[in-house]
Every structure is written in structure tokens, then in C-alpha cells.
Design a protein around this motif. Structure first.
Motif, short mmCIF file in Angstrom:
data_model
loop_
_atom_site.label_atom_id
_atom_site.label_comp_id
_atom_site.label_asym_id
_atom_site.label_seq_id
_atom_site.Cartn_x
_atom_site.Cartn_y
_atom_site.Cartn_z
N VAL A 234 0.83 -1.21 0.00
CA VAL A 234 0.00 0.00 0.00
C VAL A 234 0.87 1.25 0.00
CG1 VAL A 234 -1.65 1.33 1.35
CG2 VAL A 234 -1.97 -1.12 1.07
N ALA A 235 1.94 1.24 0.79
CA ALA A 235 2.86 2.39 0.81
C ALA A 235 3.48 2.61 -0.56
CB ALA A 235 3.93 2.17 1.86
N SER A 236 3.82 1.52 -1.23
CA SER A 236 4.39 1.64 -2.58
C SER A 236 3.36 2.18 -3.57
CB SER A 236 4.90 0.28 -3.04
OG SER A 236 5.41 0.34 -4.36
N LEU A 237 2.13 1.70 -3.49
CA LEU A 237 1.07 2.17 -4.38
C LEU A 237 0.81 3.67 -4.19
CD1 LEU A 237 -1.47 -0.79 -4.06
CD2 LEU A 237 -0.08 -0.24 -6.06
N ILE A 264 -3.63 0.78 -10.38
CA ILE A 264 -3.45 0.89 -8.93
C ILE A 264 -4.66 0.32 -8.19
CG2 ILE A 264 -3.32 2.56 -7.03
CD1 ILE A 264 -1.50 4.25 -8.81
N VAL A 265 -5.85 0.55 -8.72
CA VAL A 265 -7.06 -0.02 -8.09
C VAL A 265 -7.01 -1.55 -8.13
CG1 VAL A 265 -9.57 -0.19 -8.26
CG2 VAL A 265 -8.44 2.01 -8.62
N THR A 266 -6.52 -2.09 -9.25
CA THR A 266 -6.41 -3.54 -9.37
C THR A 266 -5.42 -4.13 -8.37
OG1 THR A 266 -6.88 -3.31 -11.74
CG2 THR A 266 -5.99 -5.41 -11.01
N LEU A 267 -4.37 -3.38 -8.07
CA LEU A 267 -3.30 -3.88 -7.19
C LEU A 267 -3.60 -3.71 -5.70
CD1 LEU A 267 -0.25 -2.49 -9.20
CD2 LEU A 267 -0.99 -4.88 -9.07
N LEU A 268 -4.67 -3.03 -5.35
CA LEU A 268 -4.97 -2.81 -3.93
C LEU A 268 -5.17 -4.15 -3.22
CD1 LEU A 268 -7.49 0.17 -4.13
CD2 LEU A 268 -5.14 0.26 -3.30
N PRO A 269 -4.49 -4.37 -2.10
CA PRO A 269 -4.65 -5.65 -1.39
C PRO A 269 -6.00 -5.75 -0.71
CG PRO A 269 -3.25 -4.17 -0.13
CD PRO A 269 -3.53 -3.48 -1.43
N CYS A 270 -6.34 -6.96 -0.32
CA CYS A 270 -7.61 -7.20 0.38
C CYS A 270 -7.56 -6.50 1.74
CB CYS A 270 -7.83 -8.69 0.54
SG CYS A 270 -9.38 -9.12 1.34
N ASP A 271 -8.62 -5.76 2.04
CA ASP A 271 -8.68 -4.99 3.29
C ASP A 271 -10.12 -4.90 3.75
OD1 ASP A 271 -7.98 -3.41 5.42
OD2 ASP A 271 -7.86 -1.56 4.27
N GLU A 272 -10.64 -6.02 4.24
CA GLU A 272 -12.05 -6.07 4.61
C GLU A 272 -12.36 -5.19 5.82
OE1 GLU A 272 -14.41 -7.37 2.91
OE2 GLU A 272 -13.07 -8.20 1.41
N ARG A 273 -11.41 -5.06 6.74
CA ARG A 273 -11.66 -4.25 7.94
C ARG A 273 -11.34 -2.77 7.73
NH1 ARG A 273 -9.40 -7.93 12.99
NH2 ARG A 273 -10.73 -9.75 12.63
N GLY A 274 -10.75 -2.42 6.59
CA GLY A 274 -10.44 -1.03 6.33
C GLY A 274 -9.37 -0.46 7.22
N SER A 275 -8.39 -1.30 7.62
CA SER A 275 -7.34 -0.85 8.52
C SER A 275 -6.00 -0.67 7.84
CB SER A 275 -7.19 -1.85 9.68
OG SER A 275 -6.88 -3.15 9.17
N ILE A 276 -5.87 -1.07 6.58
CA ILE A 276 -4.58 -1.02 5.89
C ILE A 276 -4.50 0.17 4.95
CG2 ILE A 276 -3.02 -2.26 4.36
CD1 ILE A 276 -4.18 -4.86 5.41
N ILE A 277 -5.53 0.35 4.14
CA ILE A 277 -5.51 1.40 3.12
C ILE A 277 -6.13 2.67 3.71
CG2 ILE A 277 -6.19 1.99 0.78
CD1 ILE A 277 -6.61 -0.98 0.25
N PRO A 278 -5.40 3.77 3.72
CA PRO A 278 -5.96 5.03 4.26
C PRO A 278 -7.18 5.49 3.46
CG PRO A 278 -3.57 5.18 4.05
CD PRO A 278 -3.98 3.92 3.34
N LEU A 279 -8.16 5.97 4.19
CA LEU A 279 -9.39 6.43 3.55
C LEU A 279 -9.13 7.62 2.63
CD1 LEU A 279 -12.47 6.19 3.33
CD2 LEU A 279 -12.65 7.65 5.34
N SER A 280 -8.23 8.50 3.03
CA SER A 280 -7.93 9.67 2.20
C SER A 280 -7.38 9.26 0.83
CB SER A 280 -6.93 10.57 2.92
OG SER A 280 -5.74 9.85 3.21
N PHE A 281 -6.57 8.20 0.80
CA PHE A 281 -6.03 7.72 -0.48
C PHE A 281 -7.13 7.19 -1.37
CE2 PHE A 281 -4.19 4.05 -2.85
CZ PHE A 281 -3.42 4.78 -3.74
#
Length: 585
Positions: A234-237, A264-281
Motif C-alpha cells: 500500500v505504501a508503494s502504491l 493501482i485499483v487492481t493492485l490494492l490488497p484485500c482490506d475487509e476491515r479497512g485498517s490497511i488502506i488510508p481512507l484519504s487515499f
């Protein structure tokens, strides 16, 4: 003729060669051919991309299978050949010829791909000469470049300008090497507490930003498969998107920008709890994607991920400007779909949690937060004169009634909409105002509503009646707030089992919501109690005996009032008993 044979060697070429040609300043520097064979003139001219090289047949046919075949088929009268589409152009051909003449040449991450492709083009295999150029370039790739992450990235970057590299599978091997090196760096960082975390990964994240989107996609996909942490990906994306789209004017007709966002949308990892990918991004990518006109499937994926964290958004995050032919100021349809994704998540959690009170309180707390956010959003977009009634009511209908503890927010939004759209018919006003529950309005909102001339008359009557009933219950001391009707839970022959199950689920949800409301109220009371204690402690510290004296007086008064009340109750009970005995007689 331009080329090695009739132009001086460049400074870089002379520094890397093992055989140097010493010359004085007064004597012109020797050419490439005279450095090797000063007494033999060139006998073959090779043309590469318009540049001619006067060379000797023997060194060429000794190492190059392609040149040997060309010389064999060459007519005796001809002394010139042309090599079309030579990989790397004249500069790479010059390096390959130096190798044929026995001059040591430095292989680097920036030229190894061109040299490997040129060697393959010229068929410089071990069949013609031992330790030929193909084996030397392959040895450099395996033993030097692929063992270092930075060099692997440099090699992969140079593959972008050399199409022939795919034939020799150089990009695939680079991608695998980068992924393995990243995993190795991750393991090293885990072993050391000082290096553990984001800082030790920043350097290779920055290196990957130099890649084009095609190779970058391949690298990240292999990284995810080989076990690189999702946080690192996610940091790399985020860094790649920032570097690729920074300072670029977003153009709806730019295919390259659209491909970057979709990849980039295709490469986003699975994040069901929404704790990895920042909402602002996610919100930033969605807004850019809407402007660029990305495919609807990628938009829906971003909306789904935002819906998982909808309780954390701010009002400004949801104010997405409309693009294209939309007349309204804001993209209401996108927000409506995000809200639908959030409610689907709530239903799933409801089914999974069952009777777990902790889980129930968590997602109902999220639901109440979203209710407040959506009411504020509706009030913000309501002044738009081009906002249709259908889109406005669609969001109100989508949010269930139990998502609001009070209806002051929805009343304010509807009032603003009515004020901004004075040409609405009476029927439209009625259909809009039916969403307001008069029993859930505060006293101030009820007073304002009773004097609001923009509302239909029936609505004013309803709020007045509601206030009257509330006052009547307050005077009588009787209140049925919080009592839920569970009679529909009994299985009835006239009701199908499926409808009865839906009714039970709805009532169960209402019970859970009531528990959540009670918890919120209890927490508020605890906060108030804490503040009161702190205030009392401060006052006791300042006033000392005065405060204790006033407190004892207050307790005395309470005791006196309690005694008087008890005496009155005793007198009443005696009079009632005397009346009963007299009637019996």
C-alpha cells in the motif's frame, strides 16, 4: 563515414578498454580499427541506423554467427552490409564490436540489456567462441544484477525501451528478482527492532516509482504472491500514484493517466476491515478516477472500499464535484452507492454477530455516526437549485429510520431544500416531509417546525399533535418510550415463515439499537458525573468548610421534606382505612 573506423574514440570508451592507444597532443588520436590492426585496412563496412563502421571481417566472423552467415552469402564484389533494427542502435553496436576486437568492456545495469539483446541478435554464442558476449551478459545478470534490488530495478527500467528483451525473458527474471529481494529486506527488517517498520522499506519503494505502469504492475503482483506485507504494498502504491500523477493536469482524454489509476485499483490488497488502506487515499483515487472517466468496475471497487470505512469520512470528503453533463453541483449518485455498500456491510456484520452484544454495539455506533454524516451531507447539497427531488429523497430512503436517534438533522436538510426549491408542488412537499418523525424531534426543532410556513399544513398539525401528546404524557407521568411491540414475533398462519423471519430480524435489530442508545446515554451520564465530581472537588478545595456546611443543610432539607411527605402519606392511609371500616358496618 561516421562510426568507429573513421572517428576518434570517445573519452569514456578509451577509459574502459584494456588496450589503450597512447598519443601525443600534436598527433591526431588513432581510430578504432588502427588501434587494433594498424597495418591492416578495414575490409567490410557495416551500416547501423544510417551510421557506417569500417571493420575487419575476421574478428566479426570469429564471434558472431549472424555475421558469419552474412559474409558467406555476400558477393565478392560487395564490401558493405546493413543491419536493420539493431537493438540499442549504433552505440550498442560499437560496444559489441569492441568486444569482438578483444577490448575489455564494462557491463553495467544500464547497458546489460542492450548488450544481451545485441549479442542475441548477432548470435554471439559459445558455438563460435568460448566465453562469448551472451554468456558474459547472462553471468552479469545472474551473479550481480539479480542479487541486488536496486540494480534489478535499473535493469528492468532499461527493458522498457528494448522490446527484444521479452524474447530472452529478461523482464520476467527481473520481476522475480525484485520480489525476492524485497522479501529478503522484509525479513531483515523483522529481525531488527531498529529497522523494523516503514523507514527501511522507503528506499525500494522510491526505486519502484521509476518503472512504467506495466512493469510496476507485474512487480507488485509478484510481490503480493511471494509474501510481501500488505502495508508495504500500500505504501508503494501511494508513493507511485503520487509520483506519477503529481503536477500532472488531469485530462479526461489522457489514456496513460487512466491506465495508471485503473492499475493501482487492481493492485490494492484485500482490506475487509479497512485498517490497511488510508481512507484519504481511496477518496483521492476515486475523485481522480471520476475526472478521468475510468471504467465503472474500478469506480465500484473504490466505492465499495470507501463504504467499508464510511463512518470515518468527513463532510468535505463526500462533496464530490459532478463531471460531464450532470447539471447538479455534486455527484450524489456516487455517495448513494457508497452508502449502499456501507449498509450491506452492516447487514453482513449483523448476521455474523448474532447475539454478540459487543459487535452489535460497535456497528450500531457506526450506523449512528453515518446517520449524522448523511444528514449533514443532505443539508450541504440541499441549496443546489439543480438537485432533483428524486436524488435527494433516494439518500433519505436508503438510510433506515433507526440510524437516527433524533430527526433534527433530516428536518434541517429538508427545510433547506424546500427553501432552495420554492416551485415545488404541494404533493412533492408532502412526499418529502413524510420522512420526518415528529416524535423524534427536539423541543427547539418542534417549535421551529410549528412556525415554518414552508411545510404543508398537515405536517404542522402533526407536530402540534405530537407536542400535545408529549406534554400530556409528561403531566401524567406516563411514558411508553423505549417499549417495543413484539407481538409480530408470534407465528401467525396468515403470515408466511419468510415474512415472519424478516419481522423477527427487524425487531431484533431494533432491540439491539435500543441497547446501543442506552449505552450511549449511560456513557454521557458517566461523563457528566465525572465533570460534576471534578467541579465539587474544586469547590470543596476552594471553599472548605463553607461547602460542607451548605451540603449538610441541603441534606437536612431533604430529610425534612422526606419526613413531611411520610406524615402526609400516613394521614392519607389512616383516612382511607377509616372510610373502608365505616362502609363495612
Amino acid at each position: 563515414m561516421a562510426g568507429i573506423s573513421n572517428r576518434p574514440l570517445s573519452q569514456s570508451s578509451s577509459s574502459t578498454s584494456s588496450t589503450s592507444c597512447n598519443s601525443r597532443s600534436s598527433v591526431p588520436p588513432p581510430t578504432f580499427s588502427t588501434c587494433i590492426f594498424s597495418d591492416v585496412a578495414g575490409d567490410i563496412t557495416v551500416v547501423v541506423d544510417g551510421e557506417s563502421f569500417l571493420l575487419h571481417k575476421f574478428p566479426l566472423v570469429a564471434r558472431c554467427g549472424k555475421m558469419r552467415k552474412i559474409m558467406r552469402d555476400l558477393k565478392d564484389s560487395s564490401s558493405s552490409i546493413e543491419l536493420r533494427d539493431f537493438p540499442g542502435g549504433p552505440l550498442t553496436f560499437e560496444l559489441a564490436m569492441k568486444f569482438c576486437y578483444g577490448i575489455n568492456l564494462e557491463i553495467t545495469p544500464s547497458n546489460v540489456v542492450d548488450l544481451r539483446c545485441a549479442a542475441g541478435y548477432l548470435e554471439m554464442t559459445e558455438d563460435y567462441k568460448e566465453d562469448n558476449l551472451i554468456s558474459q551478459t547472462e553471468s552479469y545478470l545472474d551473479k550481480t544484477a539479480f542479487r541486488n534490488l536496486k540494480k534489478s530495478v535499473q535493469v528492468l527500467t532499461s527493458c522498457e525501451r528494448q522490446e527484444l528483451s521479452e524474447k530472452f525473458k529478461i523482464p520476467d527474471r527481473c520481476v522475480e528478482a525484485i520480489a525476492m529481494n524485497a522479501c529478503r529486506e522484509q525479513l531483515v527488517s523483522n529481525l531488527s527492532e531498529e529497522l523494523k517498520g516503514r523507514d527501511c522499506l522507503a528506499w525500494w519503494i522510491e526505486q519502484l516509482s521509476a518503472l512504467g505502469i506495466d512493469y510496476y504492475t507485474r512487480v507488485v503482483s509478484v510481490m503480493a504472491r511471494t509474501g510481501v506485507r500488505s502495508e508495504s504494498i500500500v505504501a508503494s502504491l501511494m508513493h507511485y500514484s503520487q509520483e506519477s500523477l503529481k503536477g500532472v493536469i488531469v485530462d479526461r482524454n489522457c489514456q496513460g493517466q487512466r491506465e495508471i489509476v485503473e492499475a493501482i485499483v487492481t493492485l490494492l490488497p484485500c482490506d475487509e476491515r479497512g485498517s490497511i488502506i488510508p481512507l484519504s487515499f481511496l477518496l483521492g483515487m476515486l475523485k481522480i478516477g471520476i475526472t478521468l472517466g475510468i471504467e465503472i468496475s474500478y469506480r465500484l471497487e473504490l466505492e465499495r472500499r470507501i463504504g467499508q470505512q464510511l463512518e470515518s469520512v468527513s463532510l468535505d470528503d463526500l462533496l464530490i464535484p459532478s463531471v460531464g453533463r450532470e447539471e447538479s453541483m455534486y455527484d450524489v449518485d456516487t455517495v448513494h452507492r457508497i452508502l449502499a455498500c456501507f449498509l450491506e456491510r452492516v447487514d453482513e456484520e449483523d448476521e455474523e454477530s448474532g447475539c454478540d452484544s459487543d459487535s452489535t454495539g460497535h456497528y450500531h455506533g457506526s450506523l449512528l455516526k453515518v446517520g449524522r454524516i448523511m444528514d449533514a451531507y443532505l443539508a450541504e447539497i440541499a441549496p443546489d437549485p439543480y438537485l432533483s427531488l428524486q436524488k435527494f429523497t433516494a439518500i433519505i430512503e436508503r438510510l433506515p429510520d433507526y440510524a437516527r436517534m433524533v430527526d433534527d438533522g433530516i428536518y434541517r436538510a429538508i427545510d433547506v431544500y424546500l427553501k432552495a426549491h420554492p416551485l415545488m408542488t404541494e404533493e412533492e412537499r408532502k412526499s418529502l416531509c413524510k420522512f420526518i418523525d415528529c416524535n423524534k424531534l427536539s423541543q427547539d426543532a418542534s417549535n421551529h417546525m410549528a412556525q415554518n410556513d414552508r411545510l404543508p399544513v398537515q405536517m404542522v398539525v402533526r407536530v402540534l399533535y405530537s407536542e400535545q401528546m408529549r406534554l400530556k404524557k409528561a403531566l401524567s407521568g406516563d411514558s411508553d418510550e423505549g417499549v417495543l411491540d413484539l407481538s409480530s414475533g408470534v407465528l401467525n398462519r396468515a403470515v408466511s415463515p419468510r415474512d415472519n423471519y424478516a419481522s423477527l430480524r427487524r425487531e431484533n435489530r431494533e432491540l439491539k439499537l435500543e441497547i446501543a442508545r442506552m449505552r450511549v446515554r449511560v456513557s454521557e451520564l458517566e461523563k457528566e458525573q465525572t465533570l460534576m465530581k471534578e467541579g465539587m472537588m474544586e469547590r470543596s478545595g476552594n471553599n472548605g468548610g463553607t461547602f460542607l456546611t451548605s451540603l449538610s443543610k441541603g441534606i437536612g432539607k431533604i430529610g425534612i421534606f422526606g419526613g413531611e411527605n411520610r406524615q402526609k402519606v400516613n394521614r392519607k392511609s389512616r383516612s382511607v382505612s377509616e372510610r373502608k371500616t365505616s362502609r363495612k358496618r
